[in-house]
Design a protein around this motif. Structure first.
Motif, short mmCIF file in Angstrom:
data_model
loop_
_atom_site.label_atom_id
_atom_site.label_comp_id
_atom_site.label_asym_id
_atom_site.label_seq_id
_atom_site.Cartn_x
_atom_site.Cartn_y
_atom_site.Cartn_z
N LEU A 1 0.82 -1.21 0.00
CA LEU A 1 0.00 0.00 0.00
C LEU A 1 0.86 1.26 0.00
CD1 LEU A 1 -3.06 0.56 0.08
CD2 LEU A 1 -2.85 0.79 2.54
N LEU A 2 1.83 1.32 0.90
CA LEU A 2 2.65 2.53 1.02
C LEU A 2 3.62 2.70 -0.14
CD1 LEU A 2 3.34 2.56 4.85
CD2 LEU A 2 1.82 4.06 3.56
N SER A 3 3.83 1.66 -0.93
CA SER A 3 4.72 1.80 -2.09
C SER A 3 3.98 2.32 -3.33
CB SER A 3 5.40 0.47 -2.41
OG SER A 3 4.44 -0.49 -2.82
N ARG A 4 2.66 2.42 -3.25
CA ARG A 4 1.88 2.95 -4.36
C ARG A 4 2.06 4.47 -4.43
NH1 ARG A 4 -3.85 -0.19 -3.33
NH2 ARG A 4 -2.98 -2.29 -3.36
N PRO A 5 2.20 5.02 -5.63
CA PRO A 5 2.40 6.47 -5.75
C PRO A 5 1.31 7.31 -5.08
CG PRO A 5 2.84 5.39 -7.84
CD PRO A 5 2.30 4.34 -6.91
N LYS A 6 0.07 6.87 -5.11
CA LYS A 6 -1.00 7.69 -4.52
C LYS A 6 -0.93 7.74 -2.99
CE LYS A 6 -5.20 4.87 -4.26
NZ LYS A 6 -6.50 4.68 -4.88
N TYR A 7 -0.13 6.87 -2.38
CA TYR A 7 0.04 6.89 -0.93
C TYR A 7 1.47 7.27 -0.52
CZ TYR A 7 -4.40 4.40 -1.02
OH TYR A 7 -5.70 4.05 -1.24
N ALA A 8 2.23 7.83 -1.45
CA ALA A 8 3.64 8.16 -1.19
C ALA A 8 3.82 9.10 0.00
CB ALA A 8 4.28 8.75 -2.44
N ASP A 9 2.89 10.00 0.22
CA ASP A 9 3.03 10.95 1.33
C ASP A 9 2.20 10.55 2.56
OD1 ASP A 9 0.63 11.43 0.02
OD2 ASP A 9 0.74 13.60 0.24
N PHE A 10 1.74 9.30 2.60
CA PHE A 10 0.99 8.79 3.76
C PHE A 10 1.97 8.22 4.78
CE2 PHE A 10 -2.48 9.57 1.19
CZ PHE A 10 -3.68 9.14 1.72
N LYS A 11 1.59 8.30 6.06
CA LYS A 11 2.40 7.71 7.12
C LYS A 11 1.67 6.48 7.65
CE LYS A 11 0.20 10.69 10.46
NZ LYS A 11 0.20 11.97 11.06
N LEU A 12 2.39 5.66 8.40
CA LEU A 12 1.80 4.50 9.05
C LEU A 12 1.50 4.85 10.50
CD1 LEU A 12 1.01 1.50 9.10
CD2 LEU A 12 3.41 0.98 9.63
N THR A 13 0.26 4.66 10.92
CA THR A 13 -0.14 4.90 12.30
C THR A 13 -0.54 3.57 12.92
OG1 THR A 13 -0.96 7.11 11.76
CG2 THR A 13 -1.78 6.12 13.79
N LEU A 14 0.10 3.24 14.04
CA LEU A 14 -0.20 2.01 14.77
C LEU A 14 -0.91 2.38 16.06
CD1 LEU A 14 3.33 0.38 14.46
CD2 LEU A 14 1.35 -0.04 13.00
N THR A 15 -2.02 1.71 16.34
CA THR A 15 -2.75 2.00 17.57
C THR A 15 -3.39 0.72 18.07
OG1 THR A 15 -4.38 3.47 18.59
CG2 THR A 15 -4.89 2.65 16.38
N GLY A 16 -3.64 0.67 19.35
CA GLY A 16 -4.29 -0.50 19.92
C GLY A 16 -4.77 -0.19 21.31
N HIS A 17 -5.55 -1.10 21.86
CA HIS A 17 -6.08 -0.95 23.21
C HIS A 17 -5.82 -2.25 23.97
CE1 HIS A 17 -9.29 -1.46 26.23
NE2 HIS A 17 -8.95 -0.23 26.52
N SER A 18 -5.41 -2.12 25.21
CA SER A 18 -5.24 -3.27 26.08
C SER A 18 -4.24 -4.24 25.46
CB SER A 18 -6.61 -3.91 26.34
OG SER A 18 -6.53 -5.03 27.17
N LEU A 19 -4.64 -5.47 25.22
CA LEU A 19 -3.77 -6.46 24.60
C LEU A 19 -3.25 -5.94 23.25
CD1 LEU A 19 -2.66 -9.41 24.61
CD2 LEU A 19 -4.78 -10.08 23.48
N GLY A 20 -4.10 -5.26 22.50
CA GLY A 20 -3.71 -4.72 21.20
C GLY A 20 -2.62 -3.65 21.30
N ALA A 21 -2.64 -2.88 22.37
CA ALA A 21 -1.62 -1.85 22.56
C ALA A 21 -0.27 -2.47 22.86
CB ALA A 21 -2.01 -0.90 23.68
#
Length: 140
Positions: free
Chosen positions: A112-132
């Motif tokens: 996804l992030l290697s596609r030109p239309k997402y070149a300026d997008f960042k990756l955001t990681l989030t979670g709660h409890s076990l997911g965090a």
């Protein structure tokens, strides 16, 4: 999930008919095409998650669900220290879950992030409890 959100009054009855629709409603995602991958149930060493695109913040978002199902509680209970390849240690159940999540999600995120239309997008990681607990480890 969608039924629990209705029962708790978070979303009104009749407003969504699936987990994806509920997620879209709560996260202000307008197109189902922006939901890249989901696993709302999860399993032992396999956390529930949603991978989506947030166009407003220009982010690819990985949101990892916390403990809710019996298999999540079993993962929580496997709390032996596990040595990390980069040094230090982590909760064994979370570490195994994070590795499984990373192996499943990493190819999708990289693609996804290697596609030109997402070149300026960042990756955001989030979670709660076990997911965090699993989210930071999933980036190894």
């Amino acid at each position: 999930g969608e039924k629990g959100l209705k029962f708790l009054g978070i979303i009104p009855y009749g407003s969504a008919t699936s987990n994806n629709e509920s997620f879209m409603r709560l996260s202000n995602i307008e197109s189902a095409l922006d939901i890249i991958s989901t696993d709302f149930e999860g399993g032992l060493y396999s956390p529930g998650y949603v991978l989506s695109v947030d166009r407003e913040s220009k982010s690819v978002v990985l949101a990892v669900r916390g403990t809710i199902w019996p298999h999540d509680f079993l993962t929580d209970l496997i709390c032996i220290d596990e040595e990390l390849p980069c040094g230090g240690s982590a909760h064994s159940g979370m570490f195994k879950s994070a590795l499984n999540l990373a192996s499943q999600i990493r190819p999708l995120v990289v693609n996804l992030l290697s596609r030109p239309k997402y070149a300026d997008f960042k990756l955001t990681l989030t979670g709660h409890s076990l997911g965090a607990g699993e989210t930071p480890i999933a980036t190894i």
